[in-house]
Design a protein around this motif. Structure first.
Motif, PDB file in Angstrom:
ATOM      1  N   ARG A  62       0.859  -1.187   0.000  1.00 41.58           N
ATOM      2  CA  ARG A  62       0.000   0.000   0.000  1.00 41.58           C
ATOM      3  C   ARG A  62       0.897   1.240   0.000  1.00 41.58           C
ATOM      4  O   ARG A  62       1.903   1.292   0.711  1.00 41.58           O
ATOM      5  CB  ARG A  62      -0.861  -0.041   1.255  1.00 41.58           C
ATOM      6  CG  ARG A  62      -1.800   1.115   1.447  1.00 41.58           C
ATOM      7  CD  ARG A  62      -2.458   1.025   2.813  1.00 41.58           C
ATOM      8  NE  ARG A  62      -3.368  -0.096   2.881  1.00 41.58           N
ATOM      9  CZ  ARG A  62      -4.687   0.010   2.981  1.00 41.58           C
ATOM     10  NH1 ARG A  62      -5.246   1.194   3.080  1.00 41.58           N
ATOM     11  NH2 ARG A  62      -5.440  -1.047   3.023  1.00 41.58           N
ATOM     12  N   SER A  64       0.672   4.204   1.255  1.00 43.61           N
ATOM     13  CA  SER A  64       0.879   4.873   2.544  1.00 43.61           C
ATOM     14  C   SER A  64       1.865   4.092   3.415  1.00 43.61           C
ATOM     15  O   SER A  64       2.686   4.690   4.115  1.00 43.61           O
ATOM     16  CB  SER A  64      -0.450   5.065   3.271  1.00 43.61           C
ATOM     17  OG  SER A  64      -1.090   3.817   3.470  1.00 43.61           O
ATOM     18  N   ALA A  94      -5.154  -0.218  -8.068  1.00 47.48           N
ATOM     19  CA  ALA A  94      -6.096  -0.110  -6.952  1.00 47.48           C
ATOM     20  C   ALA A  94      -6.196  -1.470  -6.262  1.00 47.48           C
ATOM     21  O   ALA A  94      -6.104  -2.513  -6.912  1.00 47.48           O
ATOM     22  CB  ALA A  94      -7.472   0.318  -7.457  1.00 47.48           C
ATOM     23  N   GLU A  98     -10.518  -2.426  -1.933  1.00 47.38           N
ATOM     24  CA  GLU A  98     -10.579  -1.009  -1.568  1.00 47.38           C
ATOM     25  C   GLU A  98     -10.155  -0.173  -2.777  1.00 47.38           C
ATOM     26  O   GLU A  98      -8.983   0.167  -2.903  1.00 47.38           O
ATOM     27  CB  GLU A  98      -9.639  -0.700  -0.407  1.00 47.38           C
ATOM     28  CG  GLU A  98      -9.947  -1.386   0.897  1.00 47.38           C
ATOM     29  CD  GLU A  98      -8.894  -1.037   1.945  1.00 47.38           C
ATOM     30  OE1 GLU A  98      -8.849   0.148   2.350  1.00 47.38           O
ATOM     31  OE2 GLU A  98      -8.127  -1.924   2.319  1.00 47.38           O
ATOM     32  N   PRO A  99     -11.072   0.182  -3.644  1.00 46.31           N
ATOM     33  CA  PRO A  99     -10.693   0.885  -4.874  1.00 46.31           C
ATOM     34  C   PRO A  99      -9.978   2.218  -4.637  1.00 46.31           C
ATOM     35  O   PRO A  99      -9.223   2.672  -5.493  1.00 46.31           O
ATOM     36  CB  PRO A  99     -12.014   1.107  -5.599  1.00 46.31           C
ATOM     37  CG  PRO A  99     -13.041   0.348  -4.861  1.00 46.31           C
ATOM     38  CD  PRO A  99     -12.475  -0.103  -3.562  1.00 46.31           C
ATOM     39  N   ARG A 100     -10.178   2.836  -3.477  1.00 41.51           N
ATOM     40  CA  ARG A 100      -9.509   4.114  -3.195  1.00 41.51           C
ATOM     41  C   ARG A 100      -8.098   3.903  -2.654  1.00 41.51           C
ATOM     42  O   ARG A 100      -7.329   4.843  -2.541  1.00 41.51           O
ATOM     43  CB  ARG A 100     -10.328   4.931  -2.204  1.00 41.51           C
ATOM     44  CG  ARG A 100     -11.669   5.366  -2.815  1.00 41.51           C
ATOM     45  CD  ARG A 100     -12.463   6.211  -1.882  1.00 41.51           C
ATOM     46  NE  ARG A 100     -11.761   7.465  -1.636  1.00 41.51           N
ATOM     47  CZ  ARG A 100     -11.993   8.263  -0.628  1.00 41.51           C
ATOM     48  NH1 ARG A 100     -12.926   7.960   0.246  1.00 41.51           N
ATOM     49  NH2 ARG A 100     -11.322   9.376  -0.471  1.00 41.51           N
ATOM     50  N   CYS A 101      -7.756   2.665  -2.324  1.00 46.20           N
ATOM     51  CA  CYS A 101      -6.429   2.324  -1.811  1.00 46.20           C
ATOM     52  C   CYS A 101      -5.530   1.975  -3.000  1.00 46.20           C
ATOM     53  O   CYS A 101      -5.834   1.081  -3.780  1.00 46.20           O
ATOM     54  CB  CYS A 101      -6.527   1.142  -0.857  1.00 46.20           C
ATOM     55  SG  CYS A 101      -4.930   0.523  -0.330  1.00 46.20           S
ATOM     56  N   ILE A 102      -4.417   2.684  -3.112  1.00 40.06           N
ATOM     57  CA  ILE A 102      -3.497   2.449  -4.216  1.00 40.06           C
ATOM     58  C   ILE A 102      -2.315   1.604  -3.727  1.00 40.06           C
ATOM     59  O   ILE A 102      -1.719   1.891  -2.684  1.00 40.06           O
ATOM     60  CB  ILE A 102      -2.980   3.777  -4.812  1.00 40.06           C
ATOM     61  CG1 ILE A 102      -4.157   4.633  -5.269  1.00 40.06           C
ATOM     62  CG2 ILE A 102      -2.001   3.530  -5.958  1.00 40.06           C
ATOM     63  CD1 ILE A 102      -5.034   3.986  -6.326  1.00 40.06           C
TER      64      ILE A 102
END
Length: 166
Positions: A62, A64, A94, A98-102
């Motif tokens: 991820r 982050s 993605a 979790e599509p907003r998690c790259i």
């Protein structure tokens, strides 16, 4: 004007230790960076990204979390990953659930680049750090480094703990 009487000034031995430590901080990272740029065309931050991805399950992390593992901000990481993507060494996608998690994914080409860069990098780290220390000092260096990191960035302690269990 502030009152300087309550300042816990450094003793002579503390001042000498601080000067040695801060000089090391100023000189070693740029030397490592220069070796990587000269021999592999990447900087130490990019190398840290590739190395972190290579150690992860499925070579995927991820973004982050990768910022923490590579000791950089999300913004700096994003710019570096963009450079690595242009070279074909990393790709973003993605997360499935979790599509907003790259996620950042190390490609085969990126793994090859890391494998190519690692020997000279390790030689330089060994030359500058470990060849200059006794085995006892290496243990002390780890202990001191962990203590200082815990004081400066407590959230990074978990990253070190994960690394030490691999």
């Amino acid at each position: 004007m502030s009152d300087h009487t309550d300042v816990p000034w450094l003793s002579d031995s503390e001042r000498h230790a601080w000067v040695a430590f801060s000089s090391m901080l100023m000189m070693v990272p740029p030397a490592i960076d220069a070796q990587l740029k000269r021999d592999s065309g990447i900087n130490f931050f990019e190398y840290s990204i590739l190395a972190s991805l290579s150690n992860a399950p499925d070579h995927t992390v991820r973004m982050s979390t990768l910022a923490d593992l590579a000791y950089g901000s999300l913004s700096r990481l994003s710019h570096a990953v963009s450079r690595l993507e242009r070279q074909g060494w990393v790709r973003r996608r993605a997360a499935d659930n979790e599509p907003r998690c790259i996620l950042a994914v190390l490609t085969d080409e990126g793994m090859n680049a890391l494998v190519e860069a690692a020997p000279n990098h390790v030689r330089e780290v060994r030359r500058m750090i470990f060849d200059a220390l006794t085995p006892e000092q290496v243990g002390q260096l780890e202990s001191i480094g962990r203590q200082l990191l815990l004081a400066a960035a407590p959230h990074m302690n978990a990253c070190l703990e994960r690394e030490s269990t691999r």
